[in-house]
Write a protein that holds these residues in place. Structure first.
Motif, PDB file in Angstrom:
ATOM      1  N   THR A  99     -43.370  26.638  88.602  1.00 48.35           N
ATOM      2  CA  THR A  99     -43.326  25.408  87.657  1.00 48.35           C
ATOM      3  C   THR A  99     -43.133  24.197  88.538  1.00 48.35           C
ATOM      4  O   THR A  99     -42.435  23.305  88.195  1.00 48.35           O
ATOM      5  CB  THR A  99     -42.260  25.544  86.428  1.00 48.35           C
ATOM      6  OG1 THR A  99     -41.111  25.537  87.055  1.00 48.35           O
ATOM      7  CG2 THR A  99     -42.578  26.412  85.374  1.00 48.35           C
ATOM      8  N   GLN A 158     -45.372  23.271  91.039  1.00 44.63           N
ATOM      9  CA  GLN A 158     -46.563  22.650  91.072  1.00 44.63           C
ATOM     10  C   GLN A 158     -47.450  22.595  89.968  1.00 44.63           C
ATOM     11  O   GLN A 158     -47.337  23.253  89.093  1.00 44.63           O
ATOM     12  CB  GLN A 158     -47.374  23.325  92.065  1.00 44.63           C
ATOM     13  CG  GLN A 158     -46.877  23.780  93.463  1.00 44.63           C
ATOM     14  CD  GLN A 158     -47.608  24.580  94.288  1.00 44.63           C
ATOM     15  OE1 GLN A 158     -48.198  25.669  93.834  1.00 44.63           O
ATOM     16  NE2 GLN A 158     -47.935  24.381  95.512  1.00 44.63           N
ATOM     17  N   ASP A 159     -48.183  21.292  89.783  1.00 43.75           N
ATOM     18  CA  ASP A 159     -49.116  21.156  88.791  1.00 43.75           C
ATOM     19  C   ASP A 159     -50.554  22.132  89.133  1.00 43.75           C
ATOM     20  O   ASP A 159     -51.053  21.911  90.384  1.00 43.75           O
ATOM     21  CB  ASP A 159     -49.585  20.023  88.685  1.00 43.75           C
ATOM     22  CG  ASP A 159     -48.461  18.796  87.881  1.00 43.75           C
ATOM     23  OD1 ASP A 159     -47.717  19.493  87.470  1.00 43.75           O
ATOM     24  OD2 ASP A 159     -48.667  17.535  88.107  1.00 43.75           O
ATOM     25  N   GLN A 160     -51.065  22.908  88.195  1.00 35.82           N
ATOM     26  CA  GLN A 160     -52.180  23.364  88.411  1.00 35.82           C
ATOM     27  C   GLN A 160     -53.359  23.086  87.727  1.00 35.82           C
ATOM     28  O   GLN A 160     -53.204  22.280  86.882  1.00 35.82           O
ATOM     29  CB  GLN A 160     -51.869  25.000  87.745  1.00 35.82           C
ATOM     30  CG  GLN A 160     -50.668  25.887  88.477  1.00 35.82           C
ATOM     31  CD  GLN A 160     -50.565  26.132  89.902  1.00 35.82           C
ATOM     32  OE1 GLN A 160     -51.776  26.166  90.466  1.00 35.82           O
ATOM     33  NE2 GLN A 160     -49.429  26.109  90.543  1.00 35.82           N
ATOM     34  N   GLN A 215     -53.851  22.094  83.638  1.00 35.21           N
ATOM     35  CA  GLN A 215     -52.685  21.753  83.168  1.00 35.21           C
ATOM     36  C   GLN A 215     -52.363  20.335  82.300  1.00 35.21           C
ATOM     37  O   GLN A 215     -52.719  19.289  82.762  1.00 35.21           O
ATOM     38  CB  GLN A 215     -51.680  22.058  84.230  1.00 35.21           C
ATOM     39  CG  GLN A 215     -50.095  21.949  83.978  1.00 35.21           C
ATOM     40  CD  GLN A 215     -49.238  22.037  84.973  1.00 35.21           C
ATOM     41  OE1 GLN A 215     -49.278  22.877  85.716  1.00 35.21           O
ATOM     42  NE2 GLN A 215     -48.160  21.113  85.021  1.00 35.21           N
ATOM     43  N   HIS A 224     -49.775  19.068  80.853  1.00 37.82           N
ATOM     44  CA  HIS A 224     -48.487  18.236  81.267  1.00 37.82           C
ATOM     45  C   HIS A 224     -48.257  18.365  82.853  1.00 37.82           C
ATOM     46  O   HIS A 224     -48.139  19.427  83.129  1.00 37.82           O
ATOM     47  CB  HIS A 224     -47.358  18.593  80.551  1.00 37.82           C
ATOM     48  CG  HIS A 224     -47.522  18.292  78.947  1.00 37.82           C
ATOM     49  ND1 HIS A 224     -47.881  17.228  78.465  1.00 37.82           N
ATOM     50  CD2 HIS A 224     -47.729  19.417  78.112  1.00 37.82           C
ATOM     51  CE1 HIS A 224     -47.990  17.306  77.074  1.00 37.82           C
ATOM     52  NE2 HIS A 224     -47.961  18.697  77.052  1.00 37.82           N
ATOM     53  N   SER A 225     -47.829  17.373  83.420  1.00 34.69           N
ATOM     54  CA  SER A 225     -47.243  17.375  85.025  1.00 34.69           C
ATOM     55  C   SER A 225     -45.596  17.783  84.738  1.00 34.69           C
ATOM     56  O   SER A 225     -44.871  17.274  84.273  1.00 34.69           O
ATOM     57  CB  SER A 225     -47.450  15.826  85.488  1.00 34.69           C
ATOM     58  OG  SER A 225     -46.996  16.043  86.748  1.00 34.69           O
ATOM     59  N   TYR A 226     -45.423  18.605  86.203  1.00 35.14           N
ATOM     60  CA  TYR A 226     -44.176  18.711  86.463  1.00 35.14           C
ATOM     61  C   TYR A 226     -43.360  17.681  87.509  1.00 35.14           C
ATOM     62  O   TYR A 226     -42.515  17.894  88.082  1.00 35.14           O
ATOM     63  CB  TYR A 226     -43.929  20.155  87.103  1.00 35.14           C
ATOM     64  CG  TYR A 226     -44.347  21.158  85.844  1.00 35.14           C
ATOM     65  CD1 TYR A 226     -43.889  21.037  84.772  1.00 35.14           C
ATOM     66  CD2 TYR A 226     -45.268  22.190  86.345  1.00 35.14           C
ATOM     67  CE1 TYR A 226     -44.078  22.288  83.751  1.00 35.14           C
ATOM     68  CE2 TYR A 226     -45.522  23.434  85.501  1.00 35.14           C
ATOM     69  CZ  TYR A 226     -45.126  23.045  84.335  1.00 35.14           C
ATOM     70  OH  TYR A 226     -45.284  24.250  83.233  1.00 35.14           O
ATOM     71  N   LYS A 227     -43.989  16.511  87.669  1.00 38.54           N
ATOM     72  CA  LYS A 227     -43.762  15.647  88.628  1.00 38.54           C
ATOM     73  C   LYS A 227     -42.154  15.225  88.418  1.00 38.54           C
ATOM     74  O   LYS A 227     -41.406  15.347  89.473  1.00 38.54           O
ATOM     75  CB  LYS A 227     -44.468  14.346  88.382  1.00 38.54           C
ATOM     76  CG  LYS A 227     -44.026  13.376  89.483  1.00 38.54           C
ATOM     77  CD  LYS A 227     -44.982  12.133  89.340  1.00 38.54           C
ATOM     78  CE  LYS A 227     -44.527  10.986  90.502  1.00 38.54           C
ATOM     79  NZ  LYS A 227     -45.553   9.857  90.420  1.00 38.54           N
ATOM     80  N   SER A 282     -39.553  20.452  84.930  1.00 36.33           N
ATOM     81  CA  SER A 282     -40.032  21.431  84.204  1.00 36.33           C
ATOM     82  C   SER A 282     -39.202  21.940  82.961  1.00 36.33           C
ATOM     83  O   SER A 282     -39.250  21.330  81.940  1.00 36.33           O
ATOM     84  CB  SER A 282     -40.521  22.691  84.818  1.00 36.33           C
ATOM     85  OG  SER A 282     -39.543  23.378  85.666  1.00 36.33           O
ATOM     86  N   HIS A 284     -36.873  19.101  81.769  1.00 37.82           N
ATOM     87  CA  HIS A 284     -37.719  17.857  81.669  1.00 37.82           C
ATOM     88  C   HIS A 284     -37.342  17.121  80.265  1.00 37.82           C
ATOM     89  O   HIS A 284     -36.648  17.835  79.229  1.00 37.82           O
ATOM     90  CB  HIS A 284     -39.408  17.861  81.463  1.00 37.82           C
ATOM     91  CG  HIS A 284     -39.953  16.990  81.698  1.00 37.82           C
ATOM     92  ND1 HIS A 284     -40.134  15.798  80.881  1.00 37.82           N
ATOM     93  CD2 HIS A 284     -40.809  16.486  83.009  1.00 37.82           C
ATOM     94  CE1 HIS A 284     -41.036  14.731  81.515  1.00 37.82           C
ATOM     95  NE2 HIS A 284     -41.498  15.337  82.632  1.00 37.82           N
ATOM     96  N   VAL A 330     -43.467  19.276  77.789  1.00 36.98           N
ATOM     97  CA  VAL A 330     -43.342  19.699  79.293  1.00 36.98           C
ATOM     98  C   VAL A 330     -42.555  21.386  79.213  1.00 36.98           C
ATOM     99  O   VAL A 330     -42.881  22.009  80.019  1.00 36.98           O
ATOM    100  CB  VAL A 330     -42.845  18.751  80.105  1.00 36.98           C
ATOM    101  CG1 VAL A 330     -43.017  19.260  81.724  1.00 36.98           C
ATOM    102  CG2 VAL A 330     -43.894  17.331  80.097  1.00 36.98           C
TER     103      VAL A 330
END
Length: 424
Positions: A124, A126-128, A131, A133-136, A139, A142, A147
């Motif tokens: 979790t 990296q964004d795949q 996907q 929702h982003s994990y920027k 995760s 969040h 998320v």
């Protein structure tokens, strides 16, 4: 590519006479040599699927050639390692980098190389593709429950893949954290993480373990939500009996006393496993034992002492795995070197006279205690490790045989020069 026993035996003939002289000399001075050899033969270190290709840094990745581009090729590479050293009998998968499309076929392929499946690892950080929702901004911790749910669902999916493969553990490492003061509410972030892990924990089979990994910094540089062994231990204790702390040797601030950490975690029954590597400055992911071999020995000394105190089987009681990144070396050679260094440190730890050390400690005899440990560390146990490998049908000199056979060139011929392994 698959190595046959005849090739390995032929290689060993050129070294066996010299080896036997060295082994006899070493063994005659060790009263329990056969007991140590038996433990060395049982001790295996799992190979992570992501370490079979070139790693890199945020500045660049210098891809090698003949890298394994599929899960099947990664299993083949671990099979090569295991044939050479007889100590790499399991592979640890990172999902979604290595999703098994047909679990039964993948298991059968692994079995044909004498391999099993170690802990499965979720991702979790990296964004795949595809996907939602982003994990920027994290995760499991969040602020957005959507998320968090996405990250929880991913971990549940990873458990299902692990069950299909016969794995018995889930490793959770989070990049969650903050890079600036005020960015996070620390208590809320920790509580969100705990609640998310509780949801994942509910889906663990009865005979599974959850390994909660920690890291002091990176990719965030002001705070990480699971920053040290204390925070991991707190989470594992709140989660239940199936949750444990996982120690990565590179995930500490400089000069941390890792041997003390593992001793206390063992005392509490909450040490679950290890990621072996080495470092000079931080999470360098270098070859195990290449920078701080004495520290590696001291860690194993505490591990052996603590496991024996709790009656934990050395080979199966904890999860043993390498976690490394290779930007300069051939990954397979680096992994062979790491396994060798780990086995050497383990063998040295088995030589420590625990009664004599305890007596020195009780008498506050600092010099004697130091001498006991340093005398063992200065003992060349490589003949013991080689003998254990020889008895199991491995190569006396795995790196030499790898080069002698031109294994990398053969892999390049099979796979080409432009293949890139999945992962980092």
């Amino acid at each position: 590519m698959k190595l046959d026993n005849q090739t390995i035996e032929q290689h060993n003939r050129q070294f066996v006479e010299k080896h036997q002289r060295a082994f006899s000399y070493t063994a005659e001075n060790i009263a329990n040599a056969e007991e140590i050899l038996d433990k060395l033969q049982q001790f295996n270190i799992a190979i992570p699927s992501w370490a079979l290709g070139t790693g890199g840094t945020r500045f660049g990745r210098f891809s090698g050639k003949g890298e394994p581009g599929t899960l099947e090729q990664k299993i083949e590479d671990v099979g090569l390692l295991h044939a050479l050293n007889r100590s790499s009998g399991a592979i640890s998968l990172h999902i979604p980098w290595d999703i098994p499309q047909d679990a039964e076929k993948v298991k059968a392929l692994a079995s044909s190389y004498g391999l099993g499946f170690d802990a499965v690892n979720s991702n979790t950080f990296q964004d795949q593709p595809g996907q939602e929702h982003s994990y920027k901004f994290g995760s499991l911790h969040h602020v957005d429950p959507n998320v968090r749910k996405q990250a929880v669902d991913h971990n549940i999916e990873v458990i299902k893949h692990g069950i299909a493969l016969g794995s018995k553990a889930l490793t959770v490492w989070l990049a969650d954290g903050s890079s600036f003061p005020g960015q996070l509410n620390f208590r809320e972030a920790f509580q969100n993480t705990l609640e998310s892990l509780k949801e994942i924990y509910k889906h663990l089979p009865d005979d599974w373990k959850m390994f909660v990994e920690y890291k002091a910094f990176e990719p965030n540089f002001y705070s990480t939500t699971i920053a040290d062994w204390g925070q991991s231990l707190l989470l594992a204790s709140k989660l239940g009996d199936k949750a444990y702390t996982l120690v990565d040797l590179g995930h500490h601030l400089p000069n941390a006393n890792i041997e003390q950490i593992v001793s206390l975690l063992l005392m509490e029954g909450k040490l679950g496993g290890f990621h072996f590597n080495d470092s000079k400055y931080a999470d360098d992911d270098l070859t195990a034992g290449s920078i701080k071999p004495y520290q590696l020995f001291l860690i194993f000394s505490e591990l052996v002492d603590g496991m024996d105190a709790r009656g934990i089987d050395h080979a199966t009681g904890l999860g043993w795995m390498i976690d490394a990144s290779h930007n300069l070396k051939d990954p397979l050679v680096d992994l062979l070197q790491s396994v060798e260094a780990i086995k050497i440190a383990y063998a040295q730890a088995l030589l420590v006279d625990r009664k004599a050390l305890k007596d020195a400690q009780q008498q506050n005899d600092v010099v004697r205690a130091q001498e006991i440990l340093q005398d063992v560390f200065r003992t060349d146990v490589r003949p013991l490790v080689a003998e254990a490998r020889l008895r199991q049908g491995g190569a006396l000199n795995p790196v030499a045989l790898f080069n002698e056979l031109g294994i990398r060139n053969s892999l390049i011929e099979e796979r080409g020069s432009n293949t890139v392994a999945t992962g980092l």
